[in-house]
Design an enzyme around this catalytic site. Structure first.
Site, mmCIF file in Angstrom:
data_model
loop_
_atom_site.group_PDB
_atom_site.id
_atom_site.type_symbol
_atom_site.label_atom_id
_atom_site.label_comp_id
_atom_site.label_asym_id
_atom_site.label_seq_id
_atom_site.Cartn_x
_atom_site.Cartn_y
_atom_site.Cartn_z
ATOM 1 N N SER A 47 2.875 -5.778 4.879
ATOM 2 C CA SER A 47 1.673 -5.049 5.316
ATOM 3 C C SER A 47 0.988 -5.837 6.423
ATOM 4 O O SER A 47 0.970 -7.083 6.390
ATOM 5 C CB SER A 47 0.710 -4.902 4.139
ATOM 6 N N TYR A 55 -3.182 -7.814 -3.687
ATOM 7 C CA TYR A 55 -2.230 -7.031 -2.878
ATOM 8 C C TYR A 55 -1.776 -7.842 -1.664
ATOM 9 O O TYR A 55 -0.576 -7.947 -1.385
ATOM 10 C CB TYR A 55 -2.904 -5.718 -2.446
HETATM 11 N N1 LIG Z 1 -0.247 3.288 3.631
HETATM 12 C C1 LIG Z 1 -0.626 2.144 4.172
HETATM 13 O O1 LIG Z 1 -1.702 2.038 4.791
HETATM 14 C C2 LIG Z 1 0.258 0.914 4.083
HETATM 15 C C3 LIG Z 1 -0.007 -0.172 4.941
HETATM 16 C C4 LIG Z 1 0.791 -1.298 4.862
HETATM 17 C C5 LIG Z 1 1.841 -1.356 3.958
HETATM 18 N N2 LIG Z 1 2.074 -0.308 3.137
HETATM 19 C C6 LIG Z 1 3.206 -0.419 2.205
HETATM 20 O O2 LIG Z 1 4.102 0.645 2.437
HETATM 21 C C7 LIG Z 1 4.715 1.045 1.201
HETATM 22 C C8 LIG Z 1 4.450 2.534 0.944
HETATM 23 O O3 LIG Z 1 3.049 2.755 0.957
HETATM 24 P P1 LIG Z 1 2.396 4.197 0.666
HETATM 25 O O4 LIG Z 1 1.143 4.283 1.449
HETATM 26 O O5 LIG Z 1 3.428 5.249 0.801
HETATM 27 O O6 LIG Z 1 1.981 3.958 -0.868
HETATM 28 P P2 LIG Z 1 2.240 4.852 -2.169
HETATM 29 O O7 LIG Z 1 1.470 4.223 -3.268
HETATM 30 O O8 LIG Z 1 1.988 6.282 -1.832
HETATM 31 O O9 LIG Z 1 3.805 4.678 -2.360
HETATM 32 C C9 LIG Z 1 4.400 3.680 -3.160
HETATM 33 C C10 LIG Z 1 5.538 4.331 -3.921
HETATM 34 O O10 LIG Z 1 6.085 3.364 -4.825
HETATM 35 C C11 LIG Z 1 6.213 3.974 -6.112
HETATM 36 N N3 LIG Z 1 6.158 2.923 -7.121
HETATM 37 C C12 LIG Z 1 5.084 2.212 -7.533
HETATM 38 N N4 LIG Z 1 5.431 1.327 -8.470
HETATM 39 C C13 LIG Z 1 6.776 1.461 -8.647
HETATM 40 C C14 LIG Z 1 7.722 0.818 -9.482
HETATM 41 N N5 LIG Z 1 7.367 -0.144 -10.348
HETATM 42 N N6 LIG Z 1 9.020 1.194 -9.392
HETATM 43 C C15 LIG Z 1 9.398 2.180 -8.536
HETATM 44 N N7 LIG Z 1 8.540 2.837 -7.736
HETATM 45 C C16 LIG Z 1 7.244 2.479 -7.788
HETATM 46 C C17 LIG Z 1 5.058 4.960 -6.189
HETATM 47 O O11 LIG Z 1 5.224 5.934 -7.189
HETATM 48 C C18 LIG Z 1 5.081 5.521 -4.774
HETATM 49 O O12 LIG Z 1 6.032 6.559 -4.641
HETATM 50 C C19 LIG Z 1 4.132 0.126 0.138
HETATM 51 O O13 LIG Z 1 4.987 -0.979 -0.024
HETATM 52 C C20 LIG Z 1 2.818 -0.313 0.739
HETATM 53 O O14 LIG Z 1 2.388 -1.559 0.217
HETATM 54 C C21 LIG Z 1 1.307 0.835 3.176
#
Ligand SMILES: NC(=O)c1ccc[n+]([C@@H]2O[C@H](COP(=O)([O-])OP(=O)(O)OC[C@H]3O[C@@H](n4cnc5c(N)ncnc54)[C@H](O)[C@@H]3O)[C@@H](O)[C@H]2O)c1
Length: 260
Positions: free
Chosen positions: A151, A165
């Site tokens: 991130s 986080y």
């Molecule tokens: N959206 C943002 O602003 C952002 C920014 C930087 C990084 N990220 C990273 O990008 C990735 C996706 O983010 P997002 O916004 O789609 O978040 P999100 O929470 O919508 O997606 C995360 C996914 O992981 C699944 N998940 C959670 N725990 C799990 C487990 N134990 N086993 C299997 N699946 C599991 C959830 O059900 C979900 O489908 C994440 O790693 C997040 O940290 C997101």
């Protein structure tokens, strides 16, 4: 969109957390570029839904309910992937506690040991467990790609409420570099993508979008709200042969909010 080049043809790609948000967009994109996709998701129904969406577009995908923080579940994910497609070429370690499985926004004093530990289990140990489980198959062909999702917050810090986080996502930079050196001789490339704050369907409200645009205006060289579509290109590139001489790197995809 059509991708006539089909640069992922013949590759099997596992997307963890592919049932929602950005992971869902990764799953769709790699499928459209010819990959056979495994949607590994803790929410089994959501994973099935995405696999069906991909199949309805004429591409190959199947879902396997997976908890990345559980060894037995991860081993099942790998067995099911090999059973369905016979090989694993790419692992996208996208699953995390973030929005769908929520990270608690707490004060420093309110952050409990149990919650911090849980976030590390899913976001860090889950990434390690999935990587460890796919490496034996990749080694058989002396080729593979592991893409960890960090991130942009790790470069800037994220005051007060997200300590656990940001700590978890920071660990993935060192993990990426060390694993890249460990499995490089086996032909396995390990890289990391750090998205900026990204608007997904699940968190989209007009107020949130406006706030994200204002933040983009003050921080980014490219002033727009980041969406999953801004991230799929780098995932496709790192999954493909075009990036075969790149390993151990963390690529920040945030419109130039932070430059390093
Ligand atoms: N959206 C943002 O602003 C952002 C920014 C930087 C990084 N990220 C990273 O990008 C990735 C996706 O983010 P997002 O916004 O789609 O978040 P999100 O929470 O919508 O997606 C995360 C996914 O992981 C699944 N998940 C959670 N725990 C799990 C487990 N134990 N086993 C299997 N699946 C599991 C959830 O059900 C979900 O489908 C994440 O790693 C997040 O940290 C997101």
């Amino acid at each position: 969109m059509e991708y006539p080049e089909q640069r992922l043809a013949g590759r099997t790609v596992i997307v963890t957390g592919g049932g929602y948000g950005i992971g869902r967009a990764y799953a769709h994109r790699v499928a459209a570029e010819g990959a056979r996709v495994v949607v590994a998701e803790i929410d089994g129904d959501a994973g099935e839904r995405v696999a069906k969406e991909i199949a309805a577009e004429g591409y190959e995908a199947f879902a396997v309910e997976t908890d990345v923080a559980d060894e037995t579940s991860v081993n099942h994910m790998v067995d099911a992937s090999l059973g369905a497609f016979g090989r694993i070429d790419v692992l996208i370690n996208n699953a995390a506690m973030f929005t769908k499985v929520a990270v608690e926004h707490t004060t420093l004093e309110g952050l409990t040991f149990e919650h911090f530990e849980k976030v590390l289990r899913v976001n860090v140990l889950g990434t390690w467990l999935c990587s460890r489980a796919v490496i034996p198959d990749m080694r058989k062909r002396s080729y593979g790609k592991i893409i960890n999702i960090s991130s942009g917050t790790v470069f800037k810090g994220a005051g007060g409420t997200m300590l656990q986080y940001v700590t978890s996502k920071s660990a993935l930079l060192g993990f990426t570099r060390s694993l890249a050196r460990t499995v490089g001789p086996d032909g396995i490339r390990v890289n990391c993508v750090a998205p900026g704050g990204t608007m997904t369907d699940d968190i989209n409200t007009p107020e949130k979008e406006q706030a994200m645009f204002e933040r983009a205006r003050s921080e980014r060289a490219i002033v727009k709200v980041e969406t999953p579509e801004d991230l799929v290109g780098i995932i496709s590139f790192l999954s493909s042969a075009d990036s075969d001489f790149i390993t151990g790197q963390t690529i920040l995809v945030d419109g130039g909010a932070f430059m390093h």
